[in-house]
Design an enzyme around this catalytic site. Sequence first.
Site, PDB file in Angstrom:
ATOM      1  CE  LYS A   1      -4.387  -1.928   1.344  1.00  0.00           C
ATOM      2  NZ  LYS A   1      -5.381  -2.227   2.353  1.00  0.00           N
TER       3      LYS A   1
ATOM      4  NE  ARG B   1      -7.628  -8.384   0.382  1.00  0.00           N
ATOM      5  CZ  ARG B   1      -7.240  -7.593  -0.618  1.00  0.00           C
ATOM      6  NH1 ARG B   1      -6.221  -6.769  -0.473  1.00  0.00           N
ATOM      7  NH2 ARG B   1      -7.876  -7.628  -1.768  1.00  0.00           N
TER       8      ARG B   1
HETATM    9  N1  HH2 Z   1      -7.486  -3.834   0.876  1.00  0.00           N
HETATM   10  C1  HH2 Z   1      -7.841  -3.844  -0.433  1.00  0.00           C
HETATM   11  C2  HH2 Z   1      -8.934  -4.602  -0.867  1.00  0.00           C
HETATM   12  N2  HH2 Z   1      -9.635  -5.367   0.002  1.00  0.00           N
HETATM   13  N3  HH2 Z   1      -9.990  -6.175   2.188  1.00  0.00           N
HETATM   14  C3  HH2 Z   1      -9.656  -6.190   3.475  1.00  0.00           C
HETATM   15  N4  HH2 Z   1     -10.334  -6.937   4.343  1.00  0.00           N
HETATM   16  N5  HH2 Z   1      -8.603  -5.448   3.967  1.00  0.00           N
HETATM   17  C4  HH2 Z   1      -7.853  -4.657   3.148  1.00  0.00           C
HETATM   18  O1  HH2 Z   1      -6.926  -3.978   3.652  1.00  0.00           O
HETATM   19  C5  HH2 Z   1      -8.186  -4.603   1.768  1.00  0.00           C
HETATM   20  C6  HH2 Z   1      -9.289  -5.395   1.311  1.00  0.00           C
HETATM   21  C7  HH2 Z   1      -7.064  -3.021  -1.408  1.00  0.00           C
HETATM   22  O2  HH2 Z   1      -6.037  -3.763  -1.986  1.00  0.00           O
HETATM   23  P1  HH2 Z   1      -6.098  -4.442  -3.432  1.00  0.00           P
HETATM   24  O3  HH2 Z   1      -7.215  -5.421  -3.510  1.00  0.00           O
HETATM   25  O4  HH2 Z   1      -4.777  -5.000  -3.768  1.00  0.00           O
HETATM   26  O5  HH2 Z   1      -6.323  -3.235  -4.432  1.00  0.00           O
HETATM   27  P2  HH2 Z   1      -7.570  -2.747  -5.273  1.00  0.00           P
HETATM   28  O6  HH2 Z   1      -8.616  -2.309  -4.300  1.00  0.00           O
HETATM   29  O7  HH2 Z   1      -7.025  -1.612  -6.102  1.00  0.00           O
HETATM   30  O8  HH2 Z   1      -8.056  -3.900  -6.102  1.00  0.00           O
END
Ligand code: HH2
Length: 307
Positions: free
Chosen positions: A251, A286
């Site tokens: 992040k 995660r």
């Molecule tokens: N962060 C993201 C998405 N889902 N779910 C939980 N429970 N906790 C988190 O910190 C979290 C999440 C964001 O990361 P990512 O899926 O890699 O990115 P994007 O939202 O751009 O797909």
Amino acid sequence: MVKDRDRSVLKWPRGRLDFSAGPVRKAGRNEVKPDVQAASNGASCLIMGVLNVTPDSFSDGGQFFDVGRAVEHGLQMAADGAAIIDVGGESTRPGAAPVLLEKQIERIIPVIERLAKKVDVPISVDTYNFEVAKAALNAGAAIINDITALSDPGLAELAAKKQIPVVLMHMQGTPRTMQVEPKYADVVSEVRQFLLSRAKRAEDAGIPQDRIFIDPGIGFGKTLEHNLLLLRNIDSFVATDYRVLVGTSRKSFIGQITGKEKPADRIFGTAATVVLCAVAGVSIVRVHDVAQMVDVVKVANKIKIQN
Ligand code: HH2
């Protein structure tokens, strides 16, 4: 209190998480063999692998947009030791706009269906929409990961009816605007209070306490200082009656500290947060870089846990 939380194996109709054994490597079809010895005390931290079936996620957008490549990546993460594969069809990065439900369903269902037949680990669906969650559960998903902590009416009841675990995350605002001047009087206690009230609501809807995971929502309506305060005080979340999940992987706050512009260059920065979380008693992290973080939590778990 969750009884014997530290030693428990969490089982539900279509899944199993073993917090006593640490991350696993797939030992063969239908066999998931712990390769860290079962601990006699303390809890180990498990890995949730991120699988974004999106064109625009902040770190892996477009990489797994194709069904075949997404399934392949899910299989690889399971083989690398992920305890859960988290499949999402909508980016929730700062500034992102919502994606139509039909579009999300079209993206993730073929991936979940194929993966569910091939992996032994549970699949979670990263969604805050009732319709998307319902379709995903029918396709073989067995956990709901909700960044809005079950705001959509009916989601809690759906989870309760199917007896599946839920992840309740905190977010201030919505992805589109959340990073525009987030403000808190006391970020740790406000986030904690919010999560406790949502967890209580989930319990009232019929979801058992041990199937509720709380997540402070790193980067969701938070400045660098807010993220640091939450991570510094993660033990106060672990001290609640619920298991904790944390998502720091690649992040932007890690980029702010290290100067690494590209998300893929933030793996070591991510590792620092994963160690701290594992040592503090966080149950699930995660992450995008499963193979690397499996090693990180294995060592952290081993140091933490006395056999
Ligand atoms: N962060 C993201 C998405 N889902 N779910 C939980 N429970 N906790 C988190 O910190 C979290 C999440 C964001 O990361 P990512 O899926 O890699 O990115 P994007 O939202 O751009 O797909």
